[in-house]
Design a protein around this motif. Sequence first.
Motif, PDB file in Angstrom:
ATOM      1  N   UNK A 177       0.831  -1.197   0.000  1.00  0.00           N
ATOM      2  CA  UNK A 177       0.000   0.000   0.000  1.00  0.00           C
ATOM      3  C   UNK A 177       0.867   1.248   0.000  1.00  0.00           C
ATOM      4  N   UNK A 178       0.235   2.361  -0.315  1.00  0.00           N
ATOM      5  CA  UNK A 178       0.976   3.592  -0.576  1.00  0.00           C
ATOM      6  C   UNK A 178       1.977   3.994   0.490  1.00  0.00           C
ATOM      7  N   UNK A 179       1.601   3.853   1.751  1.00  0.00           N
ATOM      8  CA  UNK A 179       2.510   4.363   2.771  1.00  0.00           C
ATOM      9  C   UNK A 179       3.789   3.524   2.820  1.00  0.00           C
ATOM     10  N   UNK A 180       3.677   2.229   2.548  1.00  0.00           N
ATOM     11  CA  UNK A 180       4.839   1.353   2.554  1.00  0.00           C
ATOM     12  C   UNK A 180       5.603   1.481   1.246  1.00  0.00           C
ATOM     13  N   UNK A 201       6.181   3.936  -0.725  1.00  0.00           N
ATOM     14  CA  UNK A 201       7.112   5.049  -0.772  1.00  0.00           C
ATOM     15  C   UNK A 201       8.424   4.675  -0.096  1.00  0.00           C
ATOM     16  N   UNK A 236      -4.894   8.492 -13.467  1.00  0.00           N
ATOM     17  CA  UNK A 236      -5.959   9.081 -12.669  1.00  0.00           C
ATOM     18  C   UNK A 236      -5.813  10.593 -12.619  1.00  0.00           C
ATOM     19  N   UNK A 237      -6.908  11.272 -12.745  1.00  0.00           N
ATOM     20  CA  UNK A 237      -6.872  12.718 -12.726  1.00  0.00           C
ATOM     21  C   UNK A 237      -7.893  13.235 -11.728  1.00  0.00           C
ATOM     22  N   UNK A 278      -4.720   1.744   4.869  1.00  0.00           N
ATOM     23  CA  UNK A 278      -3.429   1.058   4.831  1.00  0.00           C
ATOM     24  C   UNK A 278      -3.585  -0.449   4.938  1.00  0.00           C
ATOM     25  N   UNK A 279      -2.514  -1.126   4.613  1.00  0.00           N
ATOM     26  CA  UNK A 279      -2.446  -2.574   4.776  1.00  0.00           C
ATOM     27  C   UNK A 279      -2.698  -2.918   6.247  1.00  0.00           C
ATOM     28  N   UNK A 282      -5.997   0.270  -2.021  1.00  0.00           N
ATOM     29  CA  UNK A 282      -5.266   1.340  -1.368  1.00  0.00           C
ATOM     30  C   UNK A 282      -4.869   2.408  -2.377  1.00  0.00           C
ATOM     31  N   UNK A 326      -6.178   7.311  -5.756  1.00  0.00           N
ATOM     32  CA  UNK A 326      -6.302   8.254  -6.867  1.00  0.00           C
ATOM     33  C   UNK A 326      -7.332   7.781  -7.892  1.00  0.00           C
ATOM     34  N   UNK A 372      -2.906   9.847   3.347  1.00  0.00           N
ATOM     35  CA  UNK A 372      -3.017   8.861   2.268  1.00  0.00           C
ATOM     36  C   UNK A 372      -2.928   9.545   0.913  1.00  0.00           C
ATOM     37  N   UNK A 432       0.545  10.556  -0.351  1.00  0.00           N
ATOM     38  CA  UNK A 432       1.544   9.509  -0.542  1.00  0.00           C
ATOM     39  C   UNK A 432       1.734   9.119  -1.999  1.00  0.00           C
ATOM     40  N   UNK A 433       0.964   9.734  -2.904  1.00  0.00           N
ATOM     41  CA  UNK A 433       1.057   9.334  -4.309  1.00  0.00           C
ATOM     42  C   UNK A 433       1.970  10.224  -5.111  1.00  0.00           C
ATOM     43  N   UNK A 465       4.009  11.070   2.470  1.00  0.00           N
ATOM     44  CA  UNK A 465       3.735   9.784   3.092  1.00  0.00           C
ATOM     45  C   UNK A 465       3.131   9.994   4.475  1.00  0.00           C
TER      46      UNK A 465
END
Lengths: 346, 331
Positions: free
Chosen positions: A197-200, A202, A270-271, B43-44, B218, B221, B259, B262-263, B275
């Motif tokens: 997932x996103x936080x990991x 990165x 994605x926009x 999150x996971x 997760x 976007x 969240x 983080x993209x 993040x």
Amino acid sequence: MAPEQTTAVLEAEGLTKHFPVRGAGRDVLRRGAAVHAVDDVALSLHRGRVTALVGESGSGKSTVARLLAQLQTRTGGAVRLHGKDVTVHGGRRFRAYCRSVQLIFQDPFASLNPVHTVRYHLTRALRVHGHAGRTARELEEALTDLLGRVRLTPAEQYLAKFPHELSGGQRQRVAIARALAARPEVLLADEPVSMLDVSIRLGVLNLLRDLKEQLSLAVLYITHDIASARYFADETLVMYAGRLVEGGESETVTQSPAHPYTRLLIDSAPDPERIGSAQRAELDEDDLGEPPSLVTPPAGCRFHPRCPHAMERCTTELPPRFEVSGKQWAACWLYDNGSPAPAGES
Amino acid sequence: MSDAVLELKDLSVDYGVGESAVHAVRNVDLTLHRGEVLGLAGESGSGKSTLAYGMTRLLAPPGVVAGGSVLYNAAGEEPVDVLRLTDAELRRFRWAQTAIVFQGAMNSLNPVHRIRTQLTDVIRAHEPDTRPAERLDRARELMSLVGIPEDRLESYPHQLSGGMRQRVMIGMALALRPQIVVMDEPTTALDVVMQRQILSRLVKLRERFDFAVLFITHDLSLLAEFSDRIAIMYGGRIVESSPSADLYRDPLHPYSRGLLGSFPALRGARRELTGIPGSPPDLRAMPAGCTFHPRCPLAFDPCARRRPPLAATSPARDVACWLHATPDTED
Ligand SMILES: Nc1ncnc2c1ncn2[C@@H]1O[C@H](COP(=O)(O)OP(=O)(O)OP(=O)(O)O)[C@@H](O)[C@H]1O
Ligand SMILES: Nc1ncnc2c1ncn2[C@@H]1O[C@H](COP(=O)(O)OP(=O)(O)OP(=O)(O)O)[C@@H](O)[C@H]1O
Ligand code: SF4
Ligand code: SF4
Ligand SMILES: [Mg+2]
Ligand SMILES: [Mg+2]
């Protein structure tokens, strides 16, 4: 696309893989039919650089990685490590190659054996590659050093753990540590973060970037997320239906894509401005077209059935690479004679 | 907004019992409306899959539903509590009304059968009266729906790429024309062109067949673009629930904001990726007060002591955070 760079660590030229298909439905398939998974791919990986390989699902990215890692035999083409041809299978030279070129798989759940601890996985890798040291203390130091590199500290806290006791991100770091145990020169990372997932995510990507700098690794970063290629890769290559169609400096390729397929890819990202069902309805997905069959790939440019700019010659002649700028090339007839795209922005 | 097809009330799910139980889902209230795409993000380890399995009674031991109800309102029928159906009733319910694409489903295709066989078998199991030719046509149609060339119907799973296997699973879920489709991370292995294609086809189909979609991911976007509403989960609880556009433009909960930050963005200037600092909470030893407070950059006085309830800040938006508490918010 790295003019100031020294020679490549790992190079591929004319890399090709056809998988034979047998016993399939009579209408489409005949004897001798094959899936044209990878055709004529040329790429080079350099010390201290990350090269991203992006592209459609099923376009051949993982196959390229497996061919480079010698996990599958190629149908054609050459792979060179430090300029020397690699065709060996088995034997000492093959082991030396495997040590230099390490592959990390997409799925951190499947790549570690659930019945063994972190200590076991890493110790085994160190032993196989002859980096375990001679004494118990040297082994311990090597283990601590490896976990430190992937920021799993203090090491004692992780060594005794089994894979199911680790989070996805921690597992992927163990897989990276295991690859580093071989002290490789080249790291092939096949979608190392798409299951995370996103936080990991990165954290793992930043880690890969730091490792490339500290250890001067040459990294091939396979991903379907072109935005992450922009952030983490120096160079980006785009693959479509088994062929490379565009390549160049990441910022250039992502901000001013040249090949019509790359443009489609970028336009589909994605926009946030297109939010909710109302606006979305205007976007007609049928405009995006279908991925082609790789058993009977389209003649000429493989993208022509979906390409808004397709011309007569596109249906019969395969476009070679054309320079678009000093920082970018595209395999598309629009760039013949170096003239810019007549069609302009799509 | 159309009427509710599924209503979760105070749903809690544990792994194990007694002292050592892991409270994976806690007191969740969530409503899925007919024809709606509801996104569930977090999150996971935040409990998304557990919630999906709990509400469809597909939990494997040691998972147990610790409390709450799941009301299903079929069009023109009395509501039923799914958690109280007998096993026989449940079997009928599950197959005819809900379809699930499991997380990691791409590895669950049968390796010894061709894709064609697996698809037609599913159709035959549920509609035994169909003719073989008809089933094959349906299988072809499903493959084209998920963008796989017809000539790959004869492939075995190992001959398909990861993303292709994932698409086959999506096709299978839609084979039975369900009322509710639950998709757990169905597109993680796909490129954006394909994701967009599959999602927009899904959206069109739901307009045609009027099913509702619970979409777990997760990847906020894409979710923001394709779902009507998004619920954000943290440590087993829903911490924010808002229409997608509101959530994206103006996230209320500091965790939602994290969240979204983080993209890596494809467009516009390159920006620093923030993040979320710290790590997810240990479900066995949840922080007191707001469970997010050890990681929250905005934590203040009440946060470590009192848990903020999920409360409405406007008719369509709910958030559980003391920053947005109104005077009449109760503990
Ligand atoms: N063993 C095999 N036999 C036959 N075809 C195969 C085999 N392995 C891969 N292929 C085919 O080769 C093509 C490329 O597959 P590959 O796994 O390299 O794609 P990919 O770009 O990594 O896709 P994804 O993004 O979905 O992982 C696909 O069409 C796949 O079906
Ligand atoms: N069989 C089990 N026994 C004990 N704990 C479990 C079990 N399965 C899941 N858990 C725990 O329950 C919590 C919620 O897990 P769940 O799989 O629902 O998370 P998720 O939000 O779907 O995460 P992901 O994004 O990684 O899929 C996690 O902390 C997990 O460790
Ligand atoms: S070569 Fe022709 S069909 Fe192919 S991408 Fe360029 S314009 Fe389109
Ligand atoms: S309640 Fe407090 S700690 Fe929790 S999210 Fe809001 S501000 Fe942060
Ligand atoms: Mg792949
Ligand atoms: Mg899950």
